[in-house]
Motif scaffolding. Structure first.
Motif, PDB file in Angstrom:
ATOM      1  N   ARG A 177       0.679  -1.223   0.032  1.00 59.77           N
ATOM      2  CA  ARG A 177       0.010  -0.054   0.061  1.00 59.77           C
ATOM      3  C   ARG A 177       0.779   1.174   0.077  1.00 59.77           C
ATOM      4  O   ARG A 177       0.523   2.205  -0.807  1.00 59.77           O
ATOM      5  CB  ARG A 177      -0.863   0.175   1.241  1.00 59.77           C
ATOM      6  N   LEU A 197       0.218   2.168  -3.539  1.00 60.72           N
ATOM      7  CA  LEU A 197      -1.020   2.651  -3.857  1.00 60.72           C
ATOM      8  C   LEU A 197      -1.242   3.604  -2.914  1.00 60.72           C
ATOM      9  O   LEU A 197      -2.231   3.999  -2.528  1.00 60.72           O
ATOM     10  CB  LEU A 197      -1.833   1.585  -3.146  1.00 60.72           C
ATOM     11  N   SER A 198      -0.153   4.728  -2.677  1.00 59.12           N
ATOM     12  CA  SER A 198      -0.561   5.892  -1.831  1.00 59.12           C
ATOM     13  C   SER A 198      -0.277   7.090  -2.826  1.00 59.12           C
ATOM     14  O   SER A 198      -0.220   8.352  -2.489  1.00 59.12           O
ATOM     15  CB  SER A 198       0.707   5.905  -0.890  1.00 59.12           C
ATOM     16  N   GLU A 207      -2.113   7.880  -5.887  1.00 59.39           N
ATOM     17  CA  GLU A 207      -3.360   8.545  -6.526  1.00 59.39           C
ATOM     18  C   GLU A 207      -4.188   9.145  -5.306  1.00 59.39           C
ATOM     19  O   GLU A 207      -5.063   8.484  -4.693  1.00 59.39           O
ATOM     20  CB  GLU A 207      -4.207   7.721  -7.434  1.00 59.39           C
ATOM     21  N   LYS A 208      -4.168  10.362  -5.034  1.00 59.53           N
ATOM     22  CA  LYS A 208      -4.992  11.067  -4.129  1.00 59.53           C
ATOM     23  C   LYS A 208      -6.056  12.086  -4.630  1.00 59.53           C
ATOM     24  O   LYS A 208      -6.059  13.120  -5.007  1.00 59.53           O
ATOM     25  CB  LYS A 208      -3.901  12.123  -3.300  1.00 59.53           C
ATOM     26  N   ASN A 264      -8.680   1.206  -7.885  1.00 59.56           N
ATOM     27  CA  ASN A 264      -8.671   0.674  -6.596  1.00 59.56           C
ATOM     28  C   ASN A 264      -7.594  -0.644  -6.919  1.00 59.56           C
ATOM     29  O   ASN A 264      -8.254  -1.455  -7.604  1.00 59.56           O
ATOM     30  CB  ASN A 264      -9.647   0.257  -5.734  1.00 59.56           C
ATOM     31  N   ASP A 295     -11.897   4.389  -2.020  1.00 61.24           N
ATOM     32  CA  ASP A 295     -10.823   3.262  -1.853  1.00 61.24           C
ATOM     33  C   ASP A 295      -9.719   3.504  -3.108  1.00 61.24           C
ATOM     34  O   ASP A 295      -9.169   2.559  -3.182  1.00 61.24           O
ATOM     35  CB  ASP A 295     -11.589   1.794  -2.195  1.00 61.24           C
ATOM     36  N   ASN A 302      -6.732   4.378  -5.212  1.00 59.47           N
ATOM     37  CA  ASN A 302      -5.476   4.484  -4.469  1.00 59.47           C
ATOM     38  C   ASN A 302      -4.204   4.510  -5.829  1.00 59.47           C
ATOM     39  O   ASN A 302      -3.230   4.319  -5.507  1.00 59.47           O
ATOM     40  CB  ASN A 302      -5.057   3.654  -3.630  1.00 59.47           C
ATOM     41  N   HIS A 303      -4.986   4.508  -6.863  1.00 57.65           N
ATOM     42  CA  HIS A 303      -4.039   4.255  -7.989  1.00 57.65           C
ATOM     43  C   HIS A 303      -4.540   4.939  -9.449  1.00 57.65           C
ATOM     44  O   HIS A 303      -5.531   5.188  -9.147  1.00 57.65           O
ATOM     45  CB  HIS A 303      -3.510   2.871  -8.229  1.00 57.65           C
TER      46      HIS A 303
END
Length: 371
Positions: A100, A104-105, A107-108, A293, A315, A317-318
């Motif tokens: 994560r 996976l951190s 795309e905000k 996600n 959810d 994240n990418h």
């Protein structure tokens, strides 16, 4: 007194049995997975092969991945040649927390684009009128193919911009959390190739170093906020050869007289109930960037992802680039270009099922026009 003692002894023996069984099973698993892990370490040339402590830690993560792989494969449904397949990848020795954090951190997703003022709405095309389902819209494999109110015609059953020379090479973001930049710049270089007939790789590093409005380089950003920044500043994205990829945060080195590819307009829409619009964009316009996600992609090998992948906006994240689709298969799918290198998935790509907002791909869909 003897009966009580026998009863206590029996209970103690049962408790020991329940403790011993899991320990025994755990040892059996370790014995079974250890040779597989040794092969894995060699195959992927892992640097910790001679570091005892890290080796053992990675082995524990590897066993957890093996359990997840077995579960996901058991839950996959559909024809064998289409269902999603999971197995060992270069990421399989990561803990979920590490996966994560590293992958996976980045795309905000911005929850309130209007925070940036009128510019967001003024500089993007509005396709709201095209989104509503109308009588006569065609249904192909349970997917509405919406062509808009002015003109209705059947979309092609297959679209793949790679075959037209309009998709750049798969790249690897490594430890830099810049999927938002890779996917958006990828869409821009695709549109430039469609316009000019020539594919030129554009600079992701320039965007990592320079993009503002809350985008934060290798620490993450958002595809739609990036497009808004490009529109507001009228920034030209230079070629990769002029501004090479370093996968590190750096000071912006964009020259004042930059002559790269500029954004002329863009859309950024929530199309959760209107995936036909995504198909239309891909068929009649070009590749798009989407937020997703990717929590269950750690051990993805191939096939069509249809299940166990939340579509909730919270959810996401990418981010990836959709470069085509295929409606001829038993399970229709989008073709998604990732930025984790060619060793990931299907030579760097994966297939995502059409029509169910799988992995949240329809929550934030961005298309671009460039000059």
């Amino acid at each position: 007194m003897k009966k009580w003692w026998n009863w206590i002894l029996a209970v103690a023996l049962i408790c020991l049995l329940f403790i011993a069984i899991p320990i025994s099973l755990s040892k059996n698993k370790e014995q079974m997975y250890r040779p597989m892990f040794d092969e894995y370490v060699e195959k992927f040339n892992k640097s910790y092969k001679n570091k005892t402590d890290e080796y053992e830690t990675r082995f524990q993560h590897f066993m957890a991945s093996m359990e997840e792989i077995e579960r996901l494969n058991a839950e996959s449904r559909g024809p064998d040649d289409h269902r999603a397949r999971y197995g060992l990848t270069k990421l399989s020795d990561m803990s979920k927390a590490e996966y994560r954090e590293i992958h996976l951190s980045d795309e905000k997703v911005t929850k309130h684009p209007s925070h940036y003022g009128k510019t967001w709405k003024d500089r993007r095309k509005n396709h709201t009128d095209d989104h509503k389902r109308e009588p006569g819209d065609q249904i192909t494999n349970n997917v509405y193919v919406i062509i808009g109110r002015q003109k209705r015609a059947a979309l092609p059953m297959q679209v793949d911009w790679r075959t037209k020379g309009a998709v750049g090479p798969v790249r690897d973001q490594g430890m830099c959390g810049a999927c938002w930049a890779f996917s958006t710049v990828g869409a821009m270089e695709s549109m430039a190739a469609i316009n000019t007939g020539k594919m030129t790789t554009l600079s992701v590093q320039e965007v990592i170093d320079c993009a503002g409005l809350g985008n934060n380089g290798c620490a993450g950003g958002d595809i739609c906020v990036l497009l808004d920044w490009l529109a507001i500043t009228d920034t030209a994205v230079e070629t990769d050869s002029q501004y090479p990829l370093r996968l590190l945060d750096g000071a912006c080195r964009l020259p004042a007289n930059a002559t790269g590819v500029r954004l002329s307009s863009f859309t950024c829409d929530d199309l959760v109930a209107n995936e036909g619009r995504i198909l239309q964009m891909l068929a009649t316009h070009g590749p798009v960037a989407v937020a997703v996600n990717a929590l269950t992609w750690q051990n993805y090998l191939g096939g069509v992802v249809q299940y166990h992948c939340s579509g909730a906006k919270a959810d996401l994240n990418h981010a990836v680039q959709l470069v085509g689709y295929d409606l001829t298969k038993d399970i229709p799918y989008y073709i998604a270009k990732n930025s984790w290198g060619t060793e990931f998935g299907i030579n760097g790509y994966l297939h995502l099922a059409i029509g169910s907002n799988i992995c949240g791909l329809a929550n934030e869909v961005a298309s671009v026009d460039v000059i």
